[in-house]
Write a protein that holds these residues in place. Structure first.
Motif, mmCIF file in Angstrom:
data_model
loop_
_atom_site.group_PDB
_atom_site.id
_atom_site.type_symbol
_atom_site.label_atom_id
_atom_site.label_comp_id
_atom_site.label_asym_id
_atom_site.label_seq_id
_atom_site.Cartn_x
_atom_site.Cartn_y
_atom_site.Cartn_z
ATOM 1 N N VAL A 12 0.845 -1.184 0.000
ATOM 2 C CA VAL A 12 0.000 0.000 0.000
ATOM 3 C C VAL A 12 0.888 1.243 0.000
ATOM 4 O O VAL A 12 2.031 1.194 0.453
ATOM 5 C CB VAL A 12 -0.944 -0.017 1.225
ATOM 6 N N GLN A 13 0.359 2.327 -0.497
ATOM 7 C CA GLN A 13 1.094 3.585 -0.472
ATOM 8 C C GLN A 13 0.949 4.256 0.890
ATOM 9 O O GLN A 13 -0.027 4.023 1.621
ATOM 10 C CB GLN A 13 0.598 4.510 -1.571
ATOM 11 N N ALA A 14 1.912 5.082 1.205
ATOM 12 C CA ALA A 14 1.868 5.824 2.465
ATOM 13 C C ALA A 14 0.543 6.589 2.566
ATOM 14 O O ALA A 14 0.073 7.166 1.588
ATOM 15 C CB ALA A 14 3.042 6.793 2.548
ATOM 16 N N GLN A 39 8.245 -7.471 12.590
ATOM 17 C CA GLN A 39 9.698 -7.502 12.454
ATOM 18 C C GLN A 39 10.084 -6.994 11.089
ATOM 19 O O GLN A 39 9.691 -7.580 10.072
ATOM 20 C CB GLN A 39 10.236 -8.915 12.676
ATOM 21 N N ALA A 40 10.829 -5.914 11.079
ATOM 22 C CA ALA A 40 11.351 -5.347 9.843
ATOM 23 C C ALA A 40 12.712 -5.962 9.557
ATOM 24 O O ALA A 40 13.397 -6.426 10.472
ATOM 25 C CB ALA A 40 11.465 -3.835 9.972
ATOM 26 N N PRO A 41 13.135 -5.962 8.302
ATOM 27 C CA PRO A 41 14.436 -6.539 7.958
ATOM 28 C C PRO A 41 15.562 -5.901 8.754
ATOM 29 O O PRO A 41 15.646 -4.676 8.861
ATOM 30 C CB PRO A 41 14.571 -6.219 6.464
ATOM 31 N N GLY A 42 16.395 -6.736 9.345
ATOM 32 C CA GLY A 42 17.536 -6.243 10.100
ATOM 33 C C GLY A 42 17.206 -5.698 11.478
ATOM 34 O O GLY A 42 18.085 -5.175 12.167
ATOM 35 N N LYS A 43 15.948 -5.830 11.882
ATOM 36 C CA LYS A 43 15.544 -5.315 13.199
ATOM 37 C C LYS A 43 14.953 -6.433 14.050
ATOM 38 O O LYS A 43 14.544 -7.474 13.544
ATOM 39 C CB LYS A 43 14.526 -4.182 13.034
ATOM 40 N N GLU A 44 14.896 -6.179 15.348
ATOM 41 C CA GLU A 44 14.296 -7.143 16.260
ATOM 42 C C GLU A 44 12.771 -7.053 16.176
ATOM 43 O O GLU A 44 12.205 -6.027 15.823
ATOM 44 C CB GLU A 44 14.750 -6.866 17.693
ATOM 45 N N ASP A 89 6.289 1.412 8.742
ATOM 46 C CA ASP A 89 5.424 0.318 9.192
ATOM 47 C C ASP A 89 5.690 -0.963 8.407
ATOM 48 O O ASP A 89 5.135 -2.019 8.732
ATOM 49 C CB ASP A 89 3.950 0.697 9.035
ATOM 50 N N THR A 90 6.521 -0.859 7.393
ATOM 51 C CA THR A 90 6.848 -2.032 6.583
ATOM 52 C C THR A 90 7.519 -3.101 7.430
ATOM 53 O O THR A 90 8.521 -2.829 8.100
ATOM 54 C CB THR A 90 7.771 -1.633 5.421
ATOM 55 N N ALA A 91 6.940 -4.287 7.436
ATOM 56 C CA ALA A 91 7.460 -5.379 8.270
ATOM 57 C C ALA A 91 6.636 -6.632 8.031
ATOM 58 O O ALA A 91 5.573 -6.585 7.391
ATOM 59 C CB ALA A 91 7.389 -5.003 9.746
ATOM 60 N N MET A 92 7.129 -7.737 8.586
ATOM 61 C CA MET A 92 6.316 -8.938 8.675
ATOM 62 C C MET A 92 5.537 -8.832 9.974
ATOM 63 O O MET A 92 6.131 -8.582 11.038
ATOM 64 C CB MET A 92 7.199 -10.182 8.687
ATOM 65 N N THR A 121 3.888 -3.990 3.271
ATOM 66 C CA THR A 121 4.865 -3.121 2.626
ATOM 67 C C THR A 121 4.209 -1.785 2.315
ATOM 68 O O THR A 121 3.177 -1.737 1.641
ATOM 69 C CB THR A 121 5.392 -3.754 1.328
ATOM 70 N N VAL A 122 4.799 -0.717 2.820
ATOM 71 C CA VAL A 122 4.266 0.627 2.618
ATOM 72 C C VAL A 122 5.289 1.425 1.821
ATOM 73 O O VAL A 122 6.422 1.599 2.253
ATOM 74 C CB VAL A 122 3.960 1.316 3.951
ATOM 75 N N SER A 123 4.878 1.898 0.681
ATOM 76 C CA SER A 123 5.778 2.658 -0.175
ATOM 77 C C SER A 123 5.504 4.152 -0.031
ATOM 78 O O SER A 123 4.369 4.575 0.204
ATOM 79 C CB SER A 123 5.609 2.230 -1.625
#
Length: 124
Positions: A12-14, A39-44, A89-92, A121-123
């Motif tokens: 979705v778009q921002a 969980q976002a990539p590279g983050k806890e 907000d992009t994350a699993m 996924t927010v673009s």
């Protein structure tokens, strides 16, 4: 045993909205604690929102006023309405549950059951 299956993720778009759902294999009953984590990539992994049978709700500061958690016990579905989405907000997103008891906090270690996640996924 409780099985959790998330759905509703997507791109979705921002500024847009998404509604995540978590279907449980059985009703959480009269004593439970349920929540959404991400969980976002590279983050806890971090807590996003939680709700419990004793009336407590909790939101991460970053989502307060934008996200709403709700539970339809009869339909065995936990939802997360996400409005005014931002790229951060992009994350699993994962659904989690603890049934038959209440925990003293929303820390992920207190949740026994987890779903496999749904991607948001927010673009910009």
């Amino acid at each position: 045993q409780v099985q959790l299956v998330e759905s509703g993720g997507g791109s979705v778009q921002a500024g847009g909205s998404l509604r995540l759902s978590c279907t449980t294999s059985r009703s959480p009953g009269s004593t439970y604690q349920m929540g959404w984590f991400r969980q976002a990539p590279g983050k806890e992994r971090e807590g996003v929102a939680g709700t419990s049978s004793d009336g407590r709700t909790s939101y991460a500061d970053s989502v307060k006023g934008r996200f709403t958690i709700s539970l339809d016990n009869a339909k065995k579905t936990l939802s997360l309405q996400m409005n005014s989405l931002k790229p951060e907000d992009t994350a699993m997103y994962y659904c989690a549950a603890e049934v038959g008891g209440l925990a003293p906090s929303w820390a992920e270690g207190y949740f026994s059951y987890w779903g496999r996640g749904t991607q948001v996924t927010v673009s910009s």
